[in-house]
Design a protein around this motif. Sequence first.
Motif, PDB file in Angstrom:
ATOM      1  N   GLY A   1       0.738  -1.080   0.091  1.00  0.00           N
ATOM      2  CA  GLY A   1      -0.284  -0.662   0.198  1.00  0.00           C
ATOM      3  C   GLY A   1       0.779   1.516   0.150  1.00  0.00           C
ATOM      4  N   GLY A   2       0.497   2.453   0.065  1.00  0.00           N
ATOM      5  CA  GLY A   2       0.867   3.811   0.485  1.00  0.00           C
ATOM      6  C   GLY A   2       1.364   4.401  -1.330  1.00  0.00           C
ATOM      7  N   GLY A   3       1.675   5.843  -1.257  1.00  0.00           N
ATOM      8  CA  GLY A   3       1.612   6.494  -2.349  1.00  0.00           C
ATOM      9  C   GLY A   3       1.053   7.854  -2.367  1.00  0.00           C
TER      10      GLY A   3
ATOM     11  N   ASP B   1       2.284   2.554  -4.491  1.00  0.00           N
ATOM     12  CA  ASP B   1       3.185   1.548  -4.612  1.00  0.00           C
ATOM     13  C   ASP B   1       1.937   0.317  -4.314  1.00  0.00           C
ATOM     14  OD1 ASP B   1       5.390   3.080  -4.891  1.00  0.00           O
ATOM     15  OD2 ASP B   1       5.572   3.818  -2.104  1.00  0.00           O
ATOM     16  N   ALA B   2       0.705   1.216  -3.792  1.00  0.00           N
ATOM     17  CA  ALA B   2       0.121  -0.185  -3.568  1.00  0.00           C
ATOM     18  C   ALA B   2       0.048  -0.942  -4.863  1.00  0.00           C
ATOM     19  CB  ALA B   2      -1.413   1.052  -3.351  1.00  0.00           C
TER      20      ALA B   2
ATOM     21  N   ASN C   1      -2.143   5.495   6.515  1.00  0.00           N
ATOM     22  CA  ASN C   1      -3.528   6.968   5.947  1.00  0.00           C
ATOM     23  C   ASN C   1      -4.031   6.009   4.488  1.00  0.00           C
ATOM     24  OD1 ASN C   1      -2.231   8.348   8.155  1.00  0.00           O
ATOM     25  ND2 ASN C   1      -0.752   8.146   7.216  1.00  0.00           N
ATOM     26  N   GLY C   2      -3.897   4.414   4.278  1.00  0.00           N
ATOM     27  CA  GLY C   2      -4.343   4.097   2.997  1.00  0.00           C
ATOM     28  C   GLY C   2      -6.059   3.590   3.447  1.00  0.00           C
ATOM     29  N   ALA C   3      -6.618   3.093   2.730  1.00  0.00           N
ATOM     30  CA  ALA C   3      -7.790   2.063   2.700  1.00  0.00           C
ATOM     31  C   ALA C   3      -7.459   1.342   2.474  1.00  0.00           C
ATOM     32  CB  ALA C   3      -8.813   2.915   2.092  1.00  0.00           C
TER      33      ALA C   3
ATOM     34  N   GLY D   1     -14.112   4.144   6.027  1.00  0.00           N
ATOM     35  CA  GLY D   1     -14.359   4.996   7.290  1.00  0.00           C
ATOM     36  C   GLY D   1     -13.159   4.292   8.799  1.00  0.00           C
ATOM     37  N   PHE D   2     -12.425   4.634   7.320  1.00  0.00           N
ATOM     38  CA  PHE D   2     -10.542   4.363   8.680  1.00  0.00           C
ATOM     39  C   PHE D   2     -10.458   6.128   9.419  1.00  0.00           C
ATOM     40  CE2 PHE D   2     -10.087   1.386   5.363  1.00  0.00           C
ATOM     41  CZ  PHE D   2      -9.851   0.733   5.586  1.00  0.00           C
ATOM     42  N   THR D   3      -9.681   6.021  10.639  1.00  0.00           N
ATOM     43  CA  THR D   3      -8.954   6.439  11.129  1.00  0.00           C
ATOM     44  C   THR D   3      -7.551   7.080  10.951  1.00  0.00           C
ATOM     45  OG1 THR D   3      -8.840   5.609  13.399  1.00  0.00           O
ATOM     46  CG2 THR D   3     -11.336   6.292  13.504  1.00  0.00           C
ATOM     47  N   GLY D   4      -7.511   6.557  10.797  1.00  0.00           N
ATOM     48  CA  GLY D   4      -5.578   6.872  10.003  1.00  0.00           C
ATOM     49  C   GLY D   4      -5.342   6.037  11.745  1.00  0.00           C
TER      50      GLY D   4
END
Length: 478
Positions: free
Chosen positions: A330-332, A338-339, A403-405, A414-417
């Motif tokens: 994940g990420g980017g 990068d996901a 920080n991704g989903a 619905g993520f808080t991070g």
Amino acid sequence: MQFPKINRLTRLTVSVGCLASMTASPLLAEEEPLQEQSYPRLLEQNISSKFSVISEGDRRLGLTPGNEISSDEVGIDIKPEWVWQLSPHWRSKLRLQAFAATGQVDVSDEVGGTTTDGFVALREAWLDYNGLTDYPGESIRFGRERLKEDSGLWWDDDITLTRWIFDTTLLDATVGVAQKLAELRTDANELPEEEQDIARFFANTRWQWRKDHYLGFLVTHGEGYGDQVEELAARGEPLDEGRDGSLTWAGVSADRDYFDWQSHNTWQYFASVGAVTGSESVSVADATAASGYSARERDVNGWAADLGLRAQLTDTPRWVIGAHGAMASGGGDADDSDAFRQTSLESNRSRFTGTRSQVQRFGEAIQPEWSNLTVATLYTAISDRDVWDANLLYHRYWLEDKNGAVYSDLVEPGFTGASDDLGESVDLVIGYYGDSSRTSWAAFDVVFRGGVFLPGDAYGDQADDVRHRVVLDLAKRF
């Protein structure tokens, strides 16, 4: 349950049943002598019917009070199917489907990612020609077909294609081109925006290099040729999920007869490693643009792996225990991603527990995509290989990038991070396959698929403690 919905379900069931009965011909009682066979000839026909009870909890996990999405419904599914031998070298297949439910339900075990209360659909319609060479396992096929590989992580979807097939005892291979032209369903014929205007190339080979040991290689390329992102940017709409891309997937795998539920091997393994690379477009904020947004191209480079090991404790009945570890990057940012993301042809449903039942790889109650995700899975299963089985699974989930989903057909993010703890789930899948004789009205298939998902800290303290999804199928083939 509302009576108008039940009446609509009944009318559709009766109509489809009558249609299938009128169009079907009696099965051939006995084969004609080879020299007297005439064409076209009906090789196979059947009508598969299934009654389902479907219950699931809030898809928003209680995070939107007053706007919960949950359901308790019943549905019926009818699939008539015909296979013809048109000539010595030509064969064809037609498979239709009619589905109706008392309310909106997800049919992810069939067509994936859509909620519906009913439709009529064309599932398969293809022609196959095996006169290219004298080899009996070689042919070319074109039309609409269910393109599938054993793991379900790459391909398991209906799509319009042309492909070459090579099928032998030691080597299976296919190469082709494909494109989703339409859903070919009465409720939603138009494709979702993210699947429109994508031309695909695909190839797969699986080689038995040693008894029961296989090596596989798969490649898929998707070439987007639309202008959806530019249109969104012109309307001032953001989009951080890339589209209109040029992406290539490659995967290698090794296994010891891992998806054969009739295996007697004491130890079995499965290892799959894959990557995606290419570019895609996103719509991002741009103060210099008239709409406030502009389309930007970003590079994509992601990887994924799924490793599994299974031990057989007893042979009769077959009792196994197993463990899997699945990872997807994940990420980017707006310039680089990068996901890892899947091909959009996957179902993530397979016989990976060593039984006849098809089981959701990442959990029946959450069914996440294989992206920005780490999953640890433990399972045990017992079966007689052919008639009955029971599967118990435990999954533990983490976000690769908090920080991704993680996208799912059943649960909204619905993520808080604030945490990478996505949660855990438990599944129970029980199957009884008694429909071995079409002449016996007492023989039915019964499959129970139940799962609970317990959200982790990534959803915050206000999320529900548990979400369930339960499906009970009663099926009969005529």
